[in-house]
Design an enzyme around this catalytic site. Sequence first.
Site, PDB file in Angstrom:
ATOM      1  CG  HIS A  98     -25.474  10.052 -32.848  1.00 37.45           C
ATOM      2  ND1 HIS A  98     -24.578  10.681 -33.685  1.00 37.45           N
ATOM      3  CD2 HIS A  98     -24.797   9.727 -31.730  1.00 37.45           C
ATOM      4  CE1 HIS A  98     -23.389  10.713 -33.094  1.00 37.45           C
ATOM      5  NE2 HIS A  98     -23.495  10.151 -31.900  1.00 37.45           N
ATOM      6  CG  HIS A 100     -25.377   8.625 -27.223  1.00 39.22           C
ATOM      7  ND1 HIS A 100     -24.529   7.563 -27.426  1.00 39.22           N
ATOM      8  CD2 HIS A 100     -24.859   9.652 -27.943  1.00 39.22           C
ATOM      9  CE1 HIS A 100     -23.525   7.935 -28.214  1.00 39.22           C
ATOM     10  NE2 HIS A 100     -23.700   9.201 -28.549  1.00 39.22           N
TER      11      HIS A 100
HETATM   12  P1  AMP Z   1     -20.680   9.857 -30.572  1.00 43.13           P
HETATM   13  O1  AMP Z   1     -19.354   9.680 -29.889  1.00 43.13           O
HETATM   14  O2  AMP Z   1     -21.669  10.628 -29.780  1.00 43.13           O
HETATM   15  O3  AMP Z   1     -20.498  10.381 -31.990  1.00 43.13           O
HETATM   16  O4  AMP Z   1     -21.305   8.409 -30.669  1.00 43.13           O
HETATM   17  C1  AMP Z   1     -21.190   7.562 -31.756  1.00 43.13           C
HETATM   18  C2  AMP Z   1     -21.665   6.223 -31.312  1.00 43.13           C
HETATM   19  O5  AMP Z   1     -21.895   5.426 -32.466  1.00 43.13           O
HETATM   20  C3  AMP Z   1     -20.650   5.451 -30.439  1.00 43.13           C
HETATM   21  O6  AMP Z   1     -21.260   5.167 -29.185  1.00 43.13           O
HETATM   22  C4  AMP Z   1     -20.378   4.190 -31.263  1.00 43.13           C
HETATM   23  O7  AMP Z   1     -20.195   3.055 -30.464  1.00 43.13           O
HETATM   24  C5  AMP Z   1     -21.612   4.097 -32.137  1.00 43.13           C
HETATM   25  N1  AMP Z   1     -21.463   3.379 -33.390  1.00 43.13           N
HETATM   26  C6  AMP Z   1     -20.500   3.548 -34.329  1.00 43.13           C
HETATM   27  N2  AMP Z   1     -20.702   2.711 -35.368  1.00 43.13           N
HETATM   28  C7  AMP Z   1     -21.813   2.015 -35.092  1.00 43.13           C
HETATM   29  C8  AMP Z   1     -22.550   0.988 -35.769  1.00 43.13           C
HETATM   30  N3  AMP Z   1     -22.169   0.506 -36.960  1.00 43.13           N
HETATM   31  N4  AMP Z   1     -23.665   0.497 -35.171  1.00 43.13           N
HETATM   32  C9  AMP Z   1     -24.061   0.960 -33.966  1.00 43.13           C
HETATM   33  N5  AMP Z   1     -23.428   1.923 -33.284  1.00 43.13           N
HETATM   34  C10 AMP Z   1     -22.311   2.434 -33.827  1.00 43.13           C
END
Ligand code: AMP
Length: 115
Positions: A98, A100
């Site tokens: 993903h 950001h």
């Molecule tokens: P990372 O730390 O780069 O793996 O980021 C994962 C991101 O996914 C974090 O910012 C979380 O807040 C976000 N996240 C986790 N579950 C969900 C969800 N169900 N919907 C939207 N964002 C999510």
Amino acid sequence: MSECVFCMIARGEIPAKVVYSDEHVIAFDDIAPQAPVHTLIIPKVHYDRMGPDVPSEVTCALFAAVPKVAEAKGVAESGYRVIVNNGPDAMQTVEHLHVHVIGGRRMSHGMVNFG
Ligand code: AMP
Ligand code: ZN
């Protein structure tokens, strides 16, 4: 990969505030935003993270979606930061690739914090 939360979002099985979608990617607002604008762009097909298994058209689609998301979220002019946490040292917490897109307020210099 049916247990993957981002795959479930891509399949519409759990709710998300979708900002943008196309053939390859879907973008939705982060559930725990770290800025006024915090949107995630994911490939619709599961890849754990950036690596040689990710087709170039998927990589292109992820990054081509960035300015579209920025426009939709109203930060195209003010600017934004684009971050990929890739693997353990980067503290990737969701193992579905993903991107950001973070903006909506002025950030500090520097990108790296060591815990
Ligand atoms: P990372 O730390 O780069 O793996 O980021 C994962 C991101 O996914 C974090 O910012 C979380 O807040 C976000 N996240 C986790 N579950 C969900 C969800 N169900 N919907 C939207 N964002 C999510
Ligand atoms: Zn997944």
